[in-house]
Design a protein around this motif. Structure first.
Motif, short mmCIF file in Angstrom:
data_model
loop_
_atom_site.label_atom_id
_atom_site.label_comp_id
_atom_site.label_asym_id
_atom_site.label_seq_id
_atom_site.Cartn_x
_atom_site.Cartn_y
_atom_site.Cartn_z
N LEU A 175 42.08 -13.94 -19.78
CA LEU A 175 40.97 -13.38 -20.55
C LEU A 175 41.02 -13.84 -22.00
CD1 LEU A 175 40.83 -9.76 -19.09
CD2 LEU A 175 39.19 -11.61 -18.73
N LEU A 176 42.21 -13.85 -22.59
CA LEU A 176 42.33 -14.31 -23.98
C LEU A 176 41.94 -15.77 -24.11
CD1 LEU A 176 45.59 -12.47 -25.11
CD2 LEU A 176 43.27 -12.10 -25.97
N ARG A 177 42.29 -16.59 -23.14
CA ARG A 177 41.90 -18.00 -23.19
C ARG A 177 40.39 -18.17 -23.06
NH1 ARG A 177 46.44 -21.51 -19.94
NH2 ARG A 177 48.10 -21.13 -21.45
N LEU A 178 39.75 -17.23 -22.40
CA LEU A 178 38.29 -17.26 -22.27
C LEU A 178 37.61 -16.63 -23.47
CD1 LEU A 178 37.91 -16.30 -18.50
CD2 LEU A 178 37.57 -18.55 -19.54
N GLY A 179 38.41 -16.13 -24.41
CA GLY A 179 37.84 -15.54 -25.62
C GLY A 179 37.49 -14.07 -25.48
N ILE A 180 38.07 -13.40 -24.51
CA ILE A 180 37.81 -11.99 -24.28
C ILE A 180 39.09 -11.21 -24.57
CG2 ILE A 180 37.10 -10.27 -22.58
CD1 ILE A 180 35.87 -12.66 -21.01
N ASP A 181 39.01 -10.27 -25.51
CA ASP A 181 40.17 -9.44 -25.81
C ASP A 181 40.24 -8.32 -24.78
OD1 ASP A 181 42.21 -7.94 -26.80
OD2 ASP A 181 41.40 -7.75 -28.83
N PRO A 182 41.28 -8.31 -23.94
CA PRO A 182 41.35 -7.30 -22.88
C PRO A 182 41.52 -5.87 -23.41
CG PRO A 182 43.31 -8.68 -22.86
CD PRO A 182 42.38 -9.25 -23.89
N GLN A 183 41.85 -5.74 -24.68
CA GLN A 183 42.04 -4.41 -25.27
C GLN A 183 40.74 -3.82 -25.81
OE1 GLN A 183 45.00 -3.15 -24.70
NE2 GLN A 183 45.60 -5.12 -23.85
N VAL A 184 39.64 -4.60 -25.79
CA VAL A 184 38.37 -4.14 -26.34
C VAL A 184 37.36 -4.00 -25.20
CG1 VAL A 184 36.53 -4.65 -27.99
CG2 VAL A 184 38.88 -5.36 -28.50
N PRO A 185 37.11 -2.76 -24.76
CA PRO A 185 36.19 -2.56 -23.63
C PRO A 185 34.77 -3.05 -23.90
CG PRO A 185 37.44 -0.55 -24.08
CD PRO A 185 37.74 -1.52 -25.19
N ALA A 186 34.33 -3.04 -25.13
CA ALA A 186 32.98 -3.49 -25.46
C ALA A 186 32.80 -4.97 -25.11
CB ALA A 186 32.68 -3.26 -26.93
N GLU A 187 33.85 -5.75 -25.19
CA GLU A 187 33.76 -7.17 -24.85
C GLU A 187 33.48 -7.35 -23.35
OE1 GLU A 187 36.63 -9.87 -26.38
OE2 GLU A 187 36.58 -8.96 -28.38
N PHE A 188 34.02 -6.47 -22.53
CA PHE A 188 33.75 -6.55 -21.09
C PHE A 188 32.28 -6.26 -20.81
CE2 PHE A 188 38.37 -5.86 -20.87
CZ PHE A 188 38.70 -6.92 -20.04
N ILE A 189 31.71 -5.32 -21.55
CA ILE A 189 30.29 -5.00 -21.39
C ILE A 189 29.45 -6.23 -21.74
CG2 ILE A 189 28.39 -3.59 -22.29
CD1 ILE A 189 30.50 -1.33 -22.62
N GLU A 190 29.80 -6.91 -22.82
CA GLU A 190 29.07 -8.11 -23.23
C GLU A 190 29.21 -9.22 -22.19
OE1 GLU A 190 26.91 -8.61 -25.81
OE2 GLU A 190 27.15 -6.44 -25.96
N VAL A 191 30.41 -9.37 -21.64
CA VAL A 191 30.62 -10.40 -20.61
C VAL A 191 29.76 -10.09 -19.38
CG1 VAL A 191 32.31 -11.35 -18.99
CG2 VAL A 191 32.91 -11.06 -21.40
N ARG A 192 29.71 -8.82 -19.00
CA ARG A 192 28.87 -8.44 -17.85
C ARG A 192 27.40 -8.75 -18.13
NH1 ARG A 192 31.67 -2.82 -16.86
NH2 ARG A 192 33.40 -3.49 -15.57
N LYS A 193 26.95 -8.46 -19.35
CA LYS A 193 25.56 -8.76 -19.71
C LYS A 193 25.31 -10.26 -19.65
CE LYS A 193 24.76 -4.85 -22.82
NZ LYS A 193 24.52 -4.48 -24.22
N ASP A 194 26.27 -11.04 -20.17
CA ASP A 194 26.13 -12.50 -20.14
C ASP A 194 26.06 -13.01 -18.70
OD1 ASP A 194 26.20 -12.53 -22.88
OD2 ASP A 194 28.30 -13.16 -23.02
N LEU A 195 26.93 -12.50 -17.83
CA LEU A 195 26.93 -12.93 -16.44
C LEU A 195 25.64 -12.52 -15.74
CD1 LEU A 195 30.63 -12.20 -15.47
CD2 LEU A 195 29.58 -14.43 -15.87
N SER A 196 25.15 -11.33 -16.06
CA SER A 196 23.89 -10.88 -15.48
C SER A 196 22.74 -11.78 -15.93
CB SER A 196 23.62 -9.43 -15.89
OG SER A 196 22.38 -9.00 -15.42
N TYR A 197 22.74 -12.15 -17.19
CA TYR A 197 21.70 -13.05 -17.72
C TYR A 197 21.77 -14.41 -17.04
CZ TYR A 197 19.02 -15.91 -20.93
OH TYR A 197 18.12 -16.79 -21.47
N LEU A 198 22.98 -14.93 -16.87
CA LEU A 198 23.14 -16.22 -16.19
C LEU A 198 22.66 -16.14 -14.75
CD1 LEU A 198 26.61 -17.36 -17.56
CD2 LEU A 198 24.37 -18.35 -18.07
N ARG A 199 22.91 -15.02 -14.08
CA ARG A 199 22.44 -14.86 -12.70
C ARG A 199 20.92 -14.87 -12.66
NH1 ARG A 199 24.70 -10.01 -10.89
NH2 ARG A 199 26.43 -11.17 -10.04
N SER A 200 20.29 -14.16 -13.61
CA SER A 200 18.82 -14.14 -13.61
C SER A 200 18.26 -15.53 -13.92
CB SER A 200 18.29 -13.11 -14.61
OG SER A 200 18.52 -13.51 -15.93
#
Length: 91
Positions: A28-53
């Motif tokens: 996750l850190l190599r992908l630029g996502i801090d595993p200690q910050v839950p808000a980053e997971f929300i943003e990643v989910r939004k990004d993945l949802s946008y890519l799916r659409s």
């Protein structure tokens, strides 16, 4: 006092869990996502949802484009047949 098989299994499971968590955190850190910050997971989910659409939209456009091309070819062929038929009747 020697450890029992149950204790060994528990220790192995704990070690495997810790190793897996550390590996996931590193990825996750190599992908630029801090595993200690839950808000980053929300943003990643939004990004993945946008890519799916985007992918679904692109797929739909592709299907529509193919249908359009086939329709144009079929209508063109029918128009040619109609023109040939009218020409033959006119002779």
């Amino acid at each position: 006092m020697p450890r029992t098989a149950r204790e060994d299994t528990r220790l192995i499971r704990e070690a495997a869990k810790m190793a897996a968590e550390a590996a996931v955190d590193r990825v996750l850190l190599r992908l630029g996502i801090d595993p200690q910050v839950p808000a980053e997971f929300i943003e990643v989910r939004k990004d993945l949802s946008y890519l799916r659409s985007l992918r679904q939209t692109r797929d739909a456009i592709g299907k529509t484009g193919i249908r359009t091309i086939v329709s144009v070819v079929v209508v063109g062929a029918l128009a040619m047949l109609w023109a040939a038929f009218k020409w033959k009747l006119g002779q």
